[in-house]
Design a protein around this motif. Structure first.
Motif, mmCIF file in Angstrom:
data_model
loop_
_atom_site.group_PDB
_atom_site.id
_atom_site.type_symbol
_atom_site.label_atom_id
_atom_site.label_comp_id
_atom_site.label_asym_id
_atom_site.label_seq_id
_atom_site.Cartn_x
_atom_site.Cartn_y
_atom_site.Cartn_z
ATOM 1 N N PHE A 289 0.927 -1.227 0.121
ATOM 2 C CA PHE A 289 -0.021 -0.021 -0.182
ATOM 3 C C PHE A 289 1.035 1.244 0.122
ATOM 4 C CE2 PHE A 289 -3.145 -2.858 1.248
ATOM 5 C CZ PHE A 289 -4.134 -2.833 0.733
ATOM 6 N N GLU A 290 2.054 1.282 0.840
ATOM 7 C CA GLU A 290 2.939 2.347 0.760
ATOM 8 C C GLU A 290 3.471 2.717 -0.622
ATOM 9 O OE1 GLU A 290 5.700 1.931 3.557
ATOM 10 O OE2 GLU A 290 4.508 1.905 5.405
ATOM 11 N N ALA A 291 3.930 1.550 -1.324
ATOM 12 C CA ALA A 291 4.332 1.596 -2.744
ATOM 13 C C ALA A 291 3.240 2.061 -3.559
ATOM 14 C CB ALA A 291 4.757 0.311 -3.430
ATOM 15 N N LEU A 292 2.098 1.928 -3.574
ATOM 16 C CA LEU A 292 1.049 2.323 -4.263
ATOM 17 C C LEU A 292 0.776 3.819 -4.209
ATOM 18 C CD1 LEU A 292 -1.864 -0.445 -4.216
ATOM 19 C CD2 LEU A 292 -0.578 0.118 -6.101
ATOM 20 N N GLU A 293 0.868 4.209 -2.788
ATOM 21 C CA GLU A 293 0.755 5.573 -2.318
ATOM 22 C C GLU A 293 1.886 6.427 -3.043
ATOM 23 O OE1 GLU A 293 0.996 8.059 1.553
ATOM 24 O OE2 GLU A 293 -0.305 6.507 1.595
ATOM 25 N N ARG A 294 3.054 6.017 -3.078
ATOM 26 C CA ARG A 294 4.379 6.639 -3.683
ATOM 27 C C ARG A 294 4.024 6.776 -5.003
ATOM 28 N NH1 ARG A 294 7.374 3.387 -0.175
ATOM 29 N NH2 ARG A 294 7.834 2.021 -1.757
ATOM 30 N N ALA A 295 3.422 5.621 -5.638
ATOM 31 C CA ALA A 295 3.336 5.776 -7.075
ATOM 32 C C ALA A 295 2.326 6.611 -7.598
ATOM 33 C CB ALA A 295 2.868 4.296 -7.716
ATOM 34 N N ALA A 296 1.272 6.764 -6.648
ATOM 35 C CA ALA A 296 0.150 7.802 -7.042
ATOM 36 C C ALA A 296 0.618 9.087 -6.955
ATOM 37 C CB ALA A 296 -1.024 7.362 -5.953
ATOM 38 N N TYR A 297 1.393 9.591 -5.964
ATOM 39 C CA TYR A 297 2.057 10.872 -5.769
ATOM 40 C C TYR A 297 2.943 11.401 -7.132
ATOM 41 C CZ TYR A 297 0.273 11.938 -1.218
ATOM 42 O OH TYR A 297 -0.659 12.251 -0.064
ATOM 43 N N GLU A 298 3.445 10.137 -7.515
ATOM 44 C CA GLU A 298 4.833 10.339 -8.356
ATOM 45 C C GLU A 298 3.850 10.799 -9.788
ATOM 46 O OE1 GLU A 298 6.733 6.889 -8.875
ATOM 47 O OE2 GLU A 298 8.259 7.110 -7.012
ATOM 48 N N ILE A 299 2.789 10.036 -9.849
ATOM 49 C CA ILE A 299 1.845 10.557 -11.087
ATOM 50 C C ILE A 299 1.007 11.796 -11.060
ATOM 51 C CG2 ILE A 299 -0.481 9.726 -12.376
ATOM 52 C CD1 ILE A 299 0.281 6.910 -11.399
ATOM 53 N N GLY A 300 0.969 12.291 -9.823
ATOM 54 C CA GLY A 300 0.454 13.725 -9.822
ATOM 55 C C GLY A 300 -0.768 13.968 -8.914
ATOM 56 N N PHE A 301 -0.971 13.006 -8.071
ATOM 57 C CA PHE A 301 -2.497 13.284 -7.128
ATOM 58 C C PHE A 301 -1.822 14.223 -6.082
ATOM 59 C CE2 PHE A 301 -3.491 9.180 -9.140
ATOM 60 C CZ PHE A 301 -4.976 9.549 -9.651
ATOM 61 N N GLU A 302 -2.883 14.809 -5.750
ATOM 62 C CA GLU A 302 -2.619 15.972 -4.650
ATOM 63 C C GLU A 302 -2.970 15.384 -3.345
ATOM 64 O OE1 GLU A 302 -4.850 19.690 -5.393
ATOM 65 O OE2 GLU A 302 -5.061 19.146 -7.510
ATOM 66 N N SER A 303 -3.542 14.270 -3.205
ATOM 67 C CA SER A 303 -3.774 13.631 -1.996
ATOM 68 C C SER A 303 -4.187 12.201 -1.997
ATOM 69 C CB SER A 303 -4.842 14.419 -0.983
ATOM 70 O OG SER A 303 -5.049 13.944 0.377
ATOM 71 N N VAL A 304 -3.379 11.376 -1.247
ATOM 72 C CA VAL A 304 -3.467 10.106 -1.377
ATOM 73 C C VAL A 304 -3.560 9.376 -0.091
ATOM 74 C CG1 VAL A 304 -2.455 7.804 -2.439
ATOM 75 C CG2 VAL A 304 -2.062 10.105 -3.570
ATOM 76 N N ALA A 305 -4.611 8.500 0.067
ATOM 77 C CA ALA A 305 -4.698 7.651 1.179
ATOM 78 C C ALA A 305 -4.837 6.151 0.800
ATOM 79 C CB ALA A 305 -6.106 7.947 2.080
ATOM 80 N N SER A 306 -3.660 5.473 1.243
ATOM 81 C CA SER A 306 -3.494 4.233 0.773
ATOM 82 C C SER A 306 -3.292 3.098 2.138
ATOM 83 C CB SER A 306 -2.506 4.034 -0.315
ATOM 84 O OG SER A 306 -2.342 2.628 -0.791
ATOM 85 N N GLY A 307 -4.087 2.265 2.257
ATOM 86 C CA GLY A 307 -3.955 1.365 3.227
ATOM 87 C C GLY A 307 -4.893 0.386 3.252
ATOM 88 N N PRO A 308 -4.684 -0.779 4.262
ATOM 89 C CA PRO A 308 -5.600 -1.970 4.404
ATOM 90 C C PRO A 308 -6.848 -1.389 4.738
ATOM 91 C CG PRO A 308 -3.298 -2.297 5.195
ATOM 92 C CD PRO A 308 -3.162 -1.157 5.124
ATOM 93 N N LEU A 309 -6.932 -0.636 5.502
ATOM 94 C CA LEU A 309 -8.164 -0.308 6.232
ATOM 95 C C LEU A 309 -8.880 0.935 5.605
ATOM 96 C CD1 LEU A 309 -7.750 -1.241 9.978
ATOM 97 C CD2 LEU A 309 -9.197 -2.579 7.926
ATOM 98 N N VAL A 310 -8.279 1.629 4.742
ATOM 99 C CA VAL A 310 -8.626 2.896 4.233
ATOM 100 C C VAL A 310 -9.966 2.669 3.237
ATOM 101 C CG1 VAL A 310 -8.166 4.592 2.159
ATOM 102 C CG2 VAL A 310 -6.456 4.001 3.886
ATOM 103 N N ARG A 311 -10.888 3.361 3.435
ATOM 104 C CA ARG A 311 -12.104 3.241 2.751
ATOM 105 C C ARG A 311 -12.316 4.827 2.127
ATOM 106 N NH1 ARG A 311 -10.895 -1.049 3.164
ATOM 107 N NH2 ARG A 311 -12.019 -2.907 3.865
#
Length: 328
Positions: A289-311
């Protein structure tokens, strides 16, 4: 592809996905090769949460029930219901608790809706005021049976909250309105602070998980919402993992969403509601999930919440772009 992405991607090639029958929206473990069995599978420790039951949870459950309101927290068996309700937050679900679509992962009932309460928007707004919310999230079931697909109810709720609790930010989590522009335009004209529409999973898995929906149609809804709302509306979407997607497919889905001007992203683990729903293929590790969050920020998202219990609505008041948070 980087070595990091290679190490956390699933080693097996994606398999062909069969469509589901209407009589069985999900499937059993015996139908999914390599899926985790429903009854005997142990959840990893990072997915274990305390059972709800605190004083604030009990109070909110009583008042929401007395007002004949529905919450997605209860209808979708959200694992965070105890924490969120103790914090005094909840995601209201309007237009009843019966959905016209049959998604294989969703615990909301499917059938022919009969809910029609013109006073519901006012009752939701009264509850928002009573709870003293600074950020209210409003979602709904799919109502493909209505001429406007339920857009008018969202309009009513936004207007009612603005009148009853003018200091509260409003986030709407809407259906795709079958891709129709006019229902969407009506909602955006009310200027919700956040427009959220979840794509839920990667395009390859739509025939299995979201029959009746289309990934690119949902992405187009998000792009149109941003074009209609401009800087006054933050766009947001969310996905799950655990249905058989690969890391690369997730990143490709992120890229499509950014191309469609989505600003905020949430990613969480799919948890099987019952044995009649789609099985969990695997549980993703927190490091992934941390790797997905890093990838999303690299793509350009302004805010990312990525984790097993994130909804999608988890800590929704905090998971916003910096500019939106500073104006709160």
């Amino acid at each position: 592809m980087s070595a990091e992405r290679t190490s956390i991607a699933m080693s097996a090639e994606p398999k062909a996905i069969a469509t589901r029958s209407r009589s069985k929206p999900g499937g059993t473990a015996t139908e999914a090769d390599g899926a985790l069995p429903f009854r005997r599978a142990r959840k990893p420790p990072w997915l274990k949460v305390p059972a709800p039951g605190g004083p604030n949870y009990r109070r909110l459950k009583a008042t929401i029930g007395a007002e004949r309101l529905h919450t997605v927290c209860e209808e979708a068996n959200c694992p965070n219901v105890g924490e969120c309700w103790e914090r005094g937050t909840a995601t209201f679900m309007i237009l009843g608790d019966v959905c016209t679509r049959r998604c294989g992962f969703c615990n909301v009932k499917t059938g022919v809706p009969t809910w029609n309460d013109p006073l519901e928007p006012l009752r939701v707004a009264n509850q928002v005021k009573r709870m003293g919310l600074r950020h209210a999230v409003v979602t709904s079931v799919d109502r493909d049976d209505l001429p406007d697909y339920g857009a008018g109810a969202f309009v009513g709720v936004i207007r009612s909250i603005r009148m009853q609790a003018p200091g509260c930010k409003v986030e709407v989590l809407t259906p795709d309105f079958r891709g129709q522009e006019m229902p969407l335009a009506r909602v955006i004209a009310e200027r919700p602070d956040v427009f959220n529409h979840n794509v839920e999973t990667v395009p390859r898995l739509y025939p299995k998980a979201r029959r009746g929906s289309k990934f690119l149609r949902s992405a187009r809804v998000l792009r149109l919402a941003k074009e209609m709302g401009g800087d006054g509306v933050v766009t947001k979407s969310g996905l799950m993992v655990g249905l058989g997607e690969t890391f690369e497919e997730m990143v490709e889905a992120f890229e499509i969403l950014r191309e469609h001007r989505v600003q905020v992203l949430t990613v969480g683990q799919y948890l099987r509601p019952t044995e009649n729903h789609l099985p969990v293929v695997r549980y993703w590790h927190p490091d992934e999930f941390e790797a997905l969050e890093r990838a999303a920020y690299e793509i350009g998202f302004e805010s990312v919440a990525s984790g097993p219990l994130v909804r999608s609505s988890y800590h929704a008041d905090q998971n916003l772009p910096a500019a939106a948070l500073s104006s709160a």
